[in-house]
Design a protein around this motif. Sequence first.
Motif, short mmCIF file in Angstrom:
data_model
loop_
_atom_site.label_atom_id
_atom_site.label_comp_id
_atom_site.label_asym_id
_atom_site.label_seq_id
_atom_site.Cartn_x
_atom_site.Cartn_y
_atom_site.Cartn_z
N TYR A 161 -34.95 -10.07 -21.23
CA TYR A 161 -36.26 -10.48 -20.72
C TYR A 161 -36.50 -9.93 -19.32
O TYR A 161 -37.63 -9.68 -18.92
CB TYR A 161 -36.38 -12.00 -20.71
CG TYR A 161 -36.55 -12.58 -22.11
CD1 TYR A 161 -37.70 -12.36 -22.84
CD2 TYR A 161 -35.54 -13.34 -22.69
CE1 TYR A 161 -37.87 -12.88 -24.10
CE2 TYR A 161 -35.69 -13.86 -23.95
CZ TYR A 161 -36.85 -13.63 -24.66
OH TYR A 161 -37.02 -14.14 -25.92
N LYS A 162 -35.45 -9.71 -18.57
CA LYS A 162 -35.58 -9.17 -17.21
C LYS A 162 -36.07 -7.73 -17.23
O LYS A 162 -36.71 -7.27 -16.29
CB LYS A 162 -34.23 -9.24 -16.48
CG LYS A 162 -33.80 -10.65 -16.18
CD LYS A 162 -32.46 -10.65 -15.49
CE LYS A 162 -32.00 -12.08 -15.30
NZ LYS A 162 -30.67 -12.16 -14.69
N GLY A 165 -41.27 -6.32 -17.60
CA GLY A 165 -41.96 -6.72 -16.38
C GLY A 165 -43.22 -7.52 -16.69
O GLY A 165 -43.98 -7.19 -17.61
N GLY A 166 -43.45 -8.59 -15.95
CA GLY A 166 -44.66 -9.39 -16.13
C GLY A 166 -44.60 -10.16 -17.44
O GLY A 166 -43.53 -10.46 -17.98
N LEU A 167 -45.73 -10.51 -17.97
CA LEU A 167 -45.87 -11.19 -19.26
C LEU A 167 -45.01 -12.46 -19.33
O LEU A 167 -44.43 -12.78 -20.37
CB LEU A 167 -45.50 -10.26 -20.42
CG LEU A 167 -46.25 -8.94 -20.51
CD1 LEU A 167 -45.67 -8.08 -21.60
CD2 LEU A 167 -47.72 -9.17 -20.76
N ASP A 168 -44.94 -13.21 -18.23
CA ASP A 168 -44.10 -14.41 -18.20
C ASP A 168 -44.55 -15.44 -19.24
O ASP A 168 -43.72 -16.09 -19.88
CB ASP A 168 -44.12 -15.03 -16.80
CG ASP A 168 -43.40 -14.15 -15.78
OD1 ASP A 168 -42.49 -13.41 -16.20
OD2 ASP A 168 -43.77 -14.20 -14.59
N MET A 169 -45.85 -15.58 -19.40
CA MET A 169 -46.38 -16.56 -20.35
C MET A 169 -45.98 -16.18 -21.79
O MET A 169 -45.56 -17.04 -22.56
CB MET A 169 -47.91 -16.60 -20.21
CG MET A 169 -48.51 -17.74 -20.93
SD MET A 169 -48.15 -19.21 -20.02
CE MET A 169 -49.73 -19.93 -20.00
N GLN A 170 -46.09 -14.90 -22.16
CA GLN A 170 -45.75 -14.45 -23.50
C GLN A 170 -44.24 -14.56 -23.74
O GLN A 170 -43.82 -14.90 -24.85
CB GLN A 170 -46.20 -12.99 -23.72
CG GLN A 170 -47.69 -12.83 -23.87
CD GLN A 170 -48.43 -12.79 -22.54
OE1 GLN A 170 -47.82 -12.90 -21.46
NE2 GLN A 170 -49.73 -12.67 -22.61
N LYS A 171 -43.43 -14.29 -22.72
CA LYS A 171 -41.98 -14.43 -22.88
C LYS A 171 -41.60 -15.88 -23.16
O LYS A 171 -40.76 -16.17 -24.01
CB LYS A 171 -41.25 -13.93 -21.63
CG LYS A 171 -41.26 -12.43 -21.47
CD LYS A 171 -40.29 -11.98 -20.40
CE LYS A 171 -41.01 -11.80 -19.08
NZ LYS A 171 -40.13 -11.26 -18.02
N GLN A 172 -42.27 -16.82 -22.48
CA GLN A 172 -42.00 -18.24 -22.71
C GLN A 172 -42.40 -18.64 -24.13
O GLN A 172 -41.68 -19.39 -24.79
CB GLN A 172 -42.76 -19.09 -21.67
CG GLN A 172 -42.46 -20.57 -21.77
CD GLN A 172 -40.98 -20.88 -21.53
OE1 GLN A 172 -40.30 -20.23 -20.75
NE2 GLN A 172 -40.48 -21.90 -22.22
N GLU A 173 -43.52 -18.11 -24.64
CA GLU A 173 -43.96 -18.42 -26.00
C GLU A 173 -42.96 -17.88 -27.03
O GLU A 173 -42.68 -18.54 -28.03
CB GLU A 173 -45.35 -17.83 -26.25
CG GLU A 173 -46.46 -18.58 -25.54
CD GLU A 173 -47.83 -17.93 -25.73
OE1 GLU A 173 -47.93 -16.97 -26.54
OE2 GLU A 173 -48.77 -18.39 -25.08
N ARG A 175 -39.75 -17.43 -26.52
CA ARG A 175 -38.56 -18.30 -26.43
C ARG A 175 -38.78 -19.59 -27.22
O ARG A 175 -37.90 -20.03 -27.96
CB ARG A 175 -38.25 -18.64 -24.98
CG ARG A 175 -37.58 -17.52 -24.24
CD ARG A 175 -37.10 -17.99 -22.86
NE ARG A 175 -36.52 -16.90 -22.13
CZ ARG A 175 -37.03 -16.39 -21.01
NH1 ARG A 175 -38.12 -16.89 -20.48
NH2 ARG A 175 -36.43 -15.39 -20.43
#
Length: 187
Positions: A161-162, A165-173, A175
Amino acid sequence: MASAAVLPPPASNGTMAKKKPSDAAATKSSADNEEELDLYQEVKSLEKQLEFVELQEEYLKDEMRHLQRELLRAKEEIRRIQSVPLVIGQFNEMIDANYGIVSSTAGSNYYVRILSTLDRELLKPNTSIALHRHSHSLVDILPPESDSTVKLMTEKPKVTYKDIGGLDMQKQEVREAIELPLIQHHL
């Protein structure tokens, strides 16, 4: 006197000797003519047979060309049918040689026509199949490894995930939707 009665008359003996060679030549000539006539008739018969076989050969070559064109048209028709976006489904039951009952991934059951080129022996309940998008006709039998319901990863991806870059909201979804049910399946 006894010697005169034993000897045949000279005139008739000479004539007979002359007739025998001419009769033999005539008989031999007649036999040669009949043999030549038989050979001529046999050659004519064989020529007719050859002509007939050549005609048959030409007909079969023409028929093969016609069948090859028909085969190409049929293959093109199958490609055309299968090129439409397909719907994946499950085969449920064979009704007769041309029709069966299937269920699509949308959840609907359909009474569908089965493409004539498919091997009916491979159609068993719960077999993965491809359906024509519009007519829902069964157009292909999918191999077991292409089953869309279960797809195993053969190797672990090297991307973390690191690295994204960016897309923090989509990465959380991702997960929550994918990782969490696999790691904590009791939830």
